[in-house]
Design a protein around this motif. Structure first.
Motif, PDB file in Angstrom:
ATOM      1  N   VAL A  18      -1.070  -0.591   8.439  1.00  0.00           N
ATOM      2  CA  VAL A  18      -1.744   0.629   8.017  1.00  0.00           C
ATOM      3  C   VAL A  18      -3.169   0.265   7.617  1.00  0.00           C
ATOM      4  O   VAL A  18      -3.378  -0.623   6.806  1.00  0.00           O
ATOM      5  N   PRO A  19      -4.171   0.914   8.188  1.00  0.00           N
ATOM      6  CA  PRO A  19      -5.550   0.572   7.834  1.00  0.00           C
ATOM      7  C   PRO A  19      -5.858   0.919   6.378  1.00  0.00           C
ATOM      8  O   PRO A  19      -5.267   1.816   5.801  1.00  0.00           O
ATOM      9  N   ALA A  20      -6.777   0.179   5.811  1.00  0.00           N
ATOM     10  CA  ALA A  20      -7.195   0.436   4.437  1.00  0.00           C
ATOM     11  C   ALA A  20      -7.898   1.779   4.371  1.00  0.00           C
ATOM     12  O   ALA A  20      -8.594   2.175   5.304  1.00  0.00           O
ATOM     13  N   PRO A  21      -7.708   2.507   3.286  1.00  0.00           N
ATOM     14  CA  PRO A  21      -8.387   3.797   3.165  1.00  0.00           C
ATOM     15  C   PRO A  21      -9.898   3.626   3.047  1.00  0.00           C
ATOM     16  O   PRO A  21     -10.385   2.606   2.568  1.00  0.00           O
ATOM     17  N   ALA A  22     -10.629   4.628   3.495  1.00  0.00           N
ATOM     18  CA  ALA A  22     -12.092   4.562   3.458  1.00  0.00           C
ATOM     19  C   ALA A  22     -12.620   4.548   2.027  1.00  0.00           C
ATOM     20  O   ALA A  22     -13.697   4.021   1.761  1.00  0.00           O
ATOM     21  N   ASP A  23     -11.857   5.102   1.103  1.00  0.00           N
ATOM     22  CA  ASP A  23     -12.315   5.165  -0.281  1.00  0.00           C
ATOM     23  C   ASP A  23     -11.677   4.064  -1.132  1.00  0.00           C
ATOM     24  O   ASP A  23     -11.271   4.285  -2.252  1.00  0.00           O
ATOM     25  N   ASP A  24     -11.611   2.865  -0.581  1.00  0.00           N
ATOM     26  CA  ASP A  24     -11.023   1.710  -1.249  1.00  0.00           C
ATOM     27  C   ASP A  24     -12.157   0.752  -1.623  1.00  0.00           C
ATOM     28  O   ASP A  24     -12.452  -0.180  -0.892  1.00  0.00           O
ATOM     29  N   PRO A  25     -12.835   1.004  -2.748  1.00  0.00           N
ATOM     30  CA  PRO A  25     -14.016   0.212  -3.089  1.00  0.00           C
ATOM     31  C   PRO A  25     -13.672  -1.254  -3.328  1.00  0.00           C
ATOM     32  O   PRO A  25     -12.554  -1.596  -3.737  1.00  0.00           O
ATOM     33  N   ALA A  26     -14.642  -2.099  -3.063  1.00  0.00           N
ATOM     34  CA  ALA A  26     -14.460  -3.538  -3.278  1.00  0.00           C
ATOM     35  C   ALA A  26     -14.201  -3.814  -4.755  1.00  0.00           C
ATOM     36  O   ALA A  26     -14.743  -3.132  -5.629  1.00  0.00           O
ATOM     37  N   PRO A  27     -13.370  -4.803  -5.039  1.00  0.00           N
ATOM     38  CA  PRO A  27     -13.094  -5.156  -6.434  1.00  0.00           C
ATOM     39  C   PRO A  27     -14.325  -5.745  -7.111  1.00  0.00           C
ATOM     40  O   PRO A  27     -15.252  -6.206  -6.452  1.00  0.00           O
ATOM     41  N   ASP A  28     -14.290  -5.728  -8.443  1.00  0.00           N
ATOM     42  CA  ASP A  28     -15.368  -6.336  -9.215  1.00  0.00           C
ATOM     43  C   ASP A  28     -14.763  -7.164 -10.340  1.00  0.00           C
ATOM     44  O   ASP A  28     -13.551  -7.372 -10.381  1.00  0.00           O
ATOM     45  N   GLU A  29     -15.595  -7.623 -11.240  1.00  0.00           N
ATOM     46  CA  GLU A  29     -15.140  -8.518 -12.307  1.00  0.00           C
ATOM     47  C   GLU A  29     -14.138  -7.869 -13.258  1.00  0.00           C
ATOM     48  O   GLU A  29     -13.460  -8.558 -14.015  1.00  0.00           O
ATOM     49  N   HIS A  30     -13.993  -6.570 -13.198  1.00  0.00           N
ATOM     50  CA  HIS A  30     -13.036  -5.867 -14.053  1.00  0.00           C
ATOM     51  C   HIS A  30     -11.669  -5.684 -13.378  1.00  0.00           C
ATOM     52  O   HIS A  30     -10.752  -5.167 -13.990  1.00  0.00           O
ATOM     53  N   THR A  31     -11.567  -6.104 -12.123  1.00  0.00           N
ATOM     54  CA  THR A  31     -10.342  -5.946 -11.353  1.00  0.00           C
ATOM     55  C   THR A  31      -9.405  -7.121 -11.634  1.00  0.00           C
ATOM     56  O   THR A  31      -9.839  -8.267 -11.693  1.00  0.00           O
ATOM     57  N   HIS A  32      -8.122  -6.832 -11.807  1.00  0.00           N
ATOM     58  CA  HIS A  32      -7.133  -7.886 -12.034  1.00  0.00           C
ATOM     59  C   HIS A  32      -6.979  -8.743 -10.781  1.00  0.00           C
ATOM     60  O   HIS A  32      -7.131  -8.248  -9.657  1.00  0.00           O
ATOM     61  N   ASN A  33      -6.662 -10.014 -10.976  1.00  0.00           N
ATOM     62  CA  ASN A  33      -6.554 -10.948  -9.853  1.00  0.00           C
ATOM     63  C   ASN A  33      -5.569 -10.472  -8.782  1.00  0.00           C
ATOM     64  O   ASN A  33      -5.844 -10.586  -7.592  1.00  0.00           O
ATOM     65  N   GLY A  34      -4.417  -9.951  -9.197  1.00  0.00           N
ATOM     66  CA  GLY A  34      -3.444  -9.469  -8.221  1.00  0.00           C
ATOM     67  C   GLY A  34      -3.992  -8.320  -7.400  1.00  0.00           C
ATOM     68  O   GLY A  34      -3.717  -8.219  -6.197  1.00  0.00           O
ATOM     69  N   ASN A  36       0.851  -1.189   0.000  1.00  0.00           N
ATOM     70  CA  ASN A  36       0.000   0.000   0.000  1.00  0.00           C
ATOM     71  C   ASN A  36       0.883   1.234   0.000  1.00  0.00           C
ATOM     72  O   ASN A  36       1.865   1.307   0.734  1.00  0.00           O
ATOM     73  N   GLN A  37       0.520   2.216  -0.806  1.00  0.00           N
ATOM     74  CA  GLN A  37       1.283   3.454  -0.861  1.00  0.00           C
ATOM     75  C   GLN A  37       0.426   4.581  -0.312  1.00  0.00           C
ATOM     76  O   GLN A  37      -0.759   4.668  -0.609  1.00  0.00           O
ATOM     77  N   PHE A  38       1.055   5.435   0.500  1.00  0.00           N
ATOM     78  CA  PHE A  38       0.332   6.545   1.084  1.00  0.00           C
ATOM     79  C   PHE A  38       1.313   7.638   1.450  1.00  0.00           C
ATOM     80  O   PHE A  38       2.520   7.432   1.439  1.00  0.00           O
ATOM     81  N   THR A  39       0.800   8.789   1.772  1.00  0.00           N
ATOM     82  CA  THR A  39       1.624   9.940   2.142  1.00  0.00           C
ATOM     83  C   THR A  39       1.278  10.350   3.566  1.00  0.00           C
ATOM     84  O   THR A  39       0.103  10.422   3.923  1.00  0.00           O
ATOM     85  N   VAL A  40       2.322  10.573   4.365  1.00  0.00           N
ATOM     86  CA  VAL A  40       2.124  10.970   5.759  1.00  0.00           C
ATOM     87  C   VAL A  40       2.975  12.204   6.060  1.00  0.00           C
ATOM     88  O   VAL A  40       3.967  12.448   5.376  1.00  0.00           O
ATOM     89  N   PRO A  41       2.617  12.958   7.085  1.00  0.00           N
ATOM     90  CA  PRO A  41       3.438  14.108   7.475  1.00  0.00           C
ATOM     91  C   PRO A  41       4.821  13.652   7.937  1.00  0.00           C
ATOM     92  O   PRO A  41       4.978  12.565   8.492  1.00  0.00           O
ATOM     93  N   ASP A  42       5.828  14.474   7.717  1.00  0.00           N
ATOM     94  CA  ASP A  42       7.206  14.151   8.084  1.00  0.00           C
ATOM     95  C   ASP A  42       7.340  13.702   9.536  1.00  0.00           C
ATOM     96  O   ASP A  42       8.069  12.755   9.828  1.00  0.00           O
ATOM     97  N   GLU A  43       6.636  14.371  10.437  1.00  0.00           N
ATOM     98  CA  GLU A  43       6.820  14.105  11.862  1.00  0.00           C
ATOM     99  C   GLU A  43       6.317  12.733  12.313  1.00  0.00           C
ATOM    100  O   GLU A  43       6.651  12.278  13.402  1.00  0.00           O
TER     101      GLU A  43
END
Length: 77
Positions: free
Chosen positions: A29-45, A10-17
């Motif tokens: 790191v918790p999953a972001p709230a705007d991480d929609p569930a995959p569907d049939e168009h999502t790659h297996n990986g 997972n890639q994310f940006t955090v404050p320096d401190e």
């Protein structure tokens, strides 16, 4: 701001401190709230990565349809 990639990829940006806190071994790191569930168009990986971010155990599911069924069941439960 510091760009971080956690052990799950997972890639994310955090404050320096607080960047060092996120680099600590074993940090989850918790999953972001705007991480929609995959569907049939999502790659297996990407389906596997989503499941990992959301702590969904795919068990023996290896096909896209089976993985999506497991994820749907986890969301309904």
């Amino acid at each position: 701001m510091v760009n971080i990639t956690d052990h799950r990829g997972n890639q994310f940006t955090v404050p320096d401190e607080v960047a060092d806190d996120y680099r600590a071994p074993g940090i989850a790191v918790p999953a972001p709230a705007d991480d929609p569930a995959p569907d049939e168009h999502t790659h297996n990986g990407d389906i596997r990565a989503w499941a990992d971010r959301h702590d969904v155990d795919l068990g023996d599911a290896t096909t896209k349809a089976d993985m999506l069924d497991v994820i749907r069941a986890s969301l309904d439960g």
